[in-house]
Design an enzyme around this catalytic site. Sequence first.
Site, PDB file in Angstrom:
ATOM      1  N   ASP A 167      12.104  -5.904 -70.986  1.00  0.00           N
ATOM      2  CA  ASP A 167      12.653  -5.499 -69.695  1.00  0.00           C
ATOM      3  C   ASP A 167      14.166  -5.319 -69.647  1.00  0.00           C
ATOM      4  O   ASP A 167      14.675  -4.363 -69.113  1.00  0.00           O
ATOM      5  CB  ASP A 167      12.276  -6.541 -68.629  1.00  0.00           C
ATOM      6  N   GLU A 397       8.289 -19.344 -72.806  1.00  0.00           N
ATOM      7  CA  GLU A 397       8.241 -17.883 -72.743  1.00  0.00           C
ATOM      8  C   GLU A 397       9.014 -17.272 -73.916  1.00  0.00           C
ATOM      9  O   GLU A 397       8.579 -16.320 -74.543  1.00  0.00           O
ATOM     10  CB  GLU A 397       8.850 -17.428 -71.409  1.00  0.00           C
TER      11      GLU A 397
END
Length: 429
Positions: A167, A397
């Site tokens: 992203d 993550e």
Amino acid sequence: MTKSNLNATARHILEANDRGGYTVPNGRVYPFQWNWDSAFVALGFDRFDRNRAWTEIETLFRAQWDDGFLPHIVFWKDDPGYFPGPAVWGTAKNPVTSGITQPPVAASVVRKLWESARETPDAGTYVQRLQALFPKLLAWHRWFHQYRDPDRRGIVVAVHPWETGRDNSPEWDAPGEAIDVSGVGDYVRRDTSHLDAKMRPTKLEYDRYLALVQFGRATHWDHARIAAENPFRVADVGMSMILLRANRDLAALADELGKTDEGAEIRSWIDLAERGVGWLWNGEVQAWCSRDLQTGRSSGFITSASFLGFYAGLSDAKRDAAMRGHFDRIAGMVDFMMPSLDPADPGFQMIRYWRGPVWAVVNYMIGTGLYEAGDAMRAERVRGDTLALMEQNGFYEAYSPIDGTGSGGDDFSWTAAIWLAWAGGEQRT
Ligand code: GLC
């Protein structure tokens, strides 16, 4: 923690994040079904619950649109803790989904699932499930070739940074400047109430993300118009390599199912990519980089996606040697491979999303590609580092490549899945 404790914890994370037929990446930060997360998660489930692994992919494809498009998020249930939620996307689909896609890893995962099911007494059941999934995977790949490869180079053009799965990569900074954010209006972000703002995109970056969502929505998510007019159109090196790899895996599945015409169609895409992908090679920095379609400019950034050429099955002595050189240089600068941005880059930040941290799923692809290219030494470095990150810090993550600190959400589904399927190498029970 011992290996067997980690196995149990990883399983527990997948079970706790299971919402019934699909898994959320993380209950707090990402409360819906994400496309490529689900694919990787299926690899993890496959180590202890084969049926559940296939269901994960089948549920994802229940959200496929008629034109073959497979969304990046499926909002099976709304959750007010997330922004931008279903109302912002406004795709008017049932189930409600986002209007952009994500890297097409599903076919490669399904091939793995099938290879592990093929030799079991249940093979008959799974071949039927494979037969049902195959046309859906093919339709998605066709969609990419129809809408996202305007110059017929066999590459993938992303129309939103979120499509790339990376992203916040600096690869999107220069192309993002073309996005007009003046009409975005007020909104309240949710990501920074769950996570430290230091890890997350800036306000300007977020404005750009939303301007693109608003643009797509204004076209009623007309993929032809978006492909032609979207203010952000970047040939993503990550998605391009992943699609090339996925086409090879889909072609193998076509052979397995005796689908000759489909196999030929898929092989024509592979040929196209093998001829066209060189457009993404940046001769100046001697690496694979993304390229802005609107200006024709190569990003010049060496990122973790630059190392996916091996995974794509490409081989070229000079380019491979250059990439191995970058690998060794970076390996000498960090304790944990593979940082999402070259640490020699002045914009390197060890905890900011996609500007430094290590993602286990990207490591899995890089490591797999290196093994297949016969480079066991570098492959082992990547796999060993992935394992050490998880052993020392748990299932985050992402991780700092410098000191291993976890960043983003904890108890993260695809990280746990990569432990089970690859890094920790749990035996099937
Ligand atoms: C972030 C990542 C994206 C991932 C999502 C859920 O947005 O950049 O790749 O799919 O989190 O894990």
